[in-house]
Design a protein around this motif. Sequence first.
Motif, PDB file in Angstrom:
ATOM      1  N   SER A   2      40.420  19.059  16.337  1.00  0.00           N
ATOM      2  CA  SER A   2      39.325  18.391  15.646  1.00  0.00           C
ATOM      3  C   SER A   2      38.004  19.125  15.877  1.00  0.00           C
ATOM      4  CB  SER A   2      39.204  16.945  16.126  1.00  0.00           C
ATOM      5  OG  SER A   2      38.934  16.909  17.501  1.00  0.00           O
ATOM      6  N   MET A   3      37.136  19.035  14.867  1.00  0.00           N
ATOM      7  CA  MET A   3      35.815  19.637  14.960  1.00  0.00           C
ATOM      8  C   MET A   3      34.938  18.806  15.887  1.00  0.00           C
ATOM      9  SD  MET A   3      35.711  22.355  13.038  1.00  0.00           S
ATOM     10  CE  MET A   3      33.983  22.586  12.639  1.00  0.00           C
ATOM     11  N   PRO A   4      34.017  19.448  16.637  1.00  0.00           N
ATOM     12  CA  PRO A   4      33.111  18.679  17.484  1.00  0.00           C
ATOM     13  C   PRO A   4      32.201  17.808  16.634  1.00  0.00           C
ATOM     14  CG  PRO A   4      32.447  20.994  17.386  1.00  0.00           C
ATOM     15  CD  PRO A   4      33.790  20.894  16.745  1.00  0.00           C
ATOM     16  N   ALA A   5      31.841  16.637  17.166  1.00  0.00           N
ATOM     17  CA  ALA A   5      30.993  15.700  16.424  1.00  0.00           C
ATOM     18  C   ALA A   5      29.586  16.253  16.292  1.00  0.00           C
ATOM     19  CB  ALA A   5      30.966  14.355  17.146  1.00  0.00           C
ATOM     20  N   ASN A   6      28.964  15.980  15.147  1.00  0.00           N
ATOM     21  CA  ASN A   6      27.561  16.349  14.970  1.00  0.00           C
ATOM     22  C   ASN A   6      26.688  15.533  15.914  1.00  0.00           C
ATOM     23  OD1 ASN A   6      28.598  16.572  11.719  1.00  0.00           O
ATOM     24  ND2 ASN A   6      27.529  18.306  12.631  1.00  0.00           N
ATOM     25  N   LYS A   7      25.698  16.195  16.513  1.00  0.00           N
ATOM     26  CA  LYS A   7      24.834  15.551  17.498  1.00  0.00           C
ATOM     27  C   LYS A   7      23.562  15.030  16.834  1.00  0.00           C
ATOM     28  CE  LYS A   7      26.343  18.505  21.329  1.00  0.00           C
ATOM     29  NZ  LYS A   7      25.895  19.490  22.361  1.00  0.00           N
ATOM     30  N   ILE A   8      23.273  13.769  17.073  1.00  0.00           N
ATOM     31  CA  ILE A   8      22.064  13.133  16.544  1.00  0.00           C
ATOM     32  C   ILE A   8      21.263  12.559  17.708  1.00  0.00           C
ATOM     33  CG2 ILE A   8      21.145  11.258  15.119  1.00  0.00           C
ATOM     34  CD1 ILE A   8      23.615  11.490  13.358  1.00  0.00           C
ATOM     35  N   ARG A  28      30.697   6.266  12.320  1.00  0.00           N
ATOM     36  CA  ARG A  28      31.015   7.336  11.344  1.00  0.00           C
ATOM     37  C   ARG A  28      31.350   8.648  12.037  1.00  0.00           C
ATOM     38  NH1 ARG A  28      29.024   2.518   9.429  1.00  0.00           N
ATOM     39  NH2 ARG A  28      29.356   2.396   7.156  1.00  0.00           N
ATOM     40  N   GLY A  29      31.489   8.627  13.342  1.00  0.00           N
ATOM     41  CA  GLY A  29      31.946   9.818  14.053  1.00  0.00           C
ATOM     42  C   GLY A  29      30.861  10.712  14.614  1.00  0.00           C
TER      43      GLY A  29
END
Length: 238
Positions: A2-8, A28-29
Amino acid sequence: MSMPANKIILVGDEPNFLRSIRRNLVGRGYEVSVALDDQEAYVMTSSSKPDLLILNLDFTTIDIDGLAICTKLRSLTLSPIIVLSSIGSEKTKIDALDMGADDYLVLPFGMDEFLARVRSSIRRWSLMNNGRLDEDLLIVNRDLLIDTESRQVRLRGEIVKLTPHEYDILVYLARRAGKAISHRELLKAVWGNVYGEEREYLRVFISQLRRKIEDDPMRSTYILTEPGIGYRFAADQQ
């Protein structure tokens, strides 16, 4: 794999509001960190390389200028910044954009619209970082040279420092030199399909661009205004 989650990074000081926003984003991941004041926001931004910052201007428990935070965050990162505020005046929107914001949402807003803007901002940031936004390698127009491979702009040989949105606007117009581009088309091309009516965004970013590439920003020779339509990049007459 799996791709790493986008950081917010979510910046604000209202716990209930932050929990609601964070819950929707995590669901939403996205990987979401919360900064409760300006200093925490600066440390997180400097250390974690976020894909998006979401800043609520309306601090209530501490005396902080939200717009000043926006300016400082922009000095620390080129990552997109979405500003949230209960103030819907055009002046405040323009001030926020002038100080580094990429988008402005007025509270209260629909969660679907909010999440669509989050997706649009992160998608464009990801495409830019992966070098998938540009096609032609060099665009030359009089004294202006745009190297889309390095995302560098030079005026008479000197590098011009542009923000990602300034650069994207310039490239979109320059690739269509001589053609009038409507406000709606330009907004959708640069910000994404969920945009189209935010003309104040273009006024701010076009003004910033003109200050950087024009000899006299009040008498533009590169980026021309098409009254009632939008903008046109002047064709190279050499």
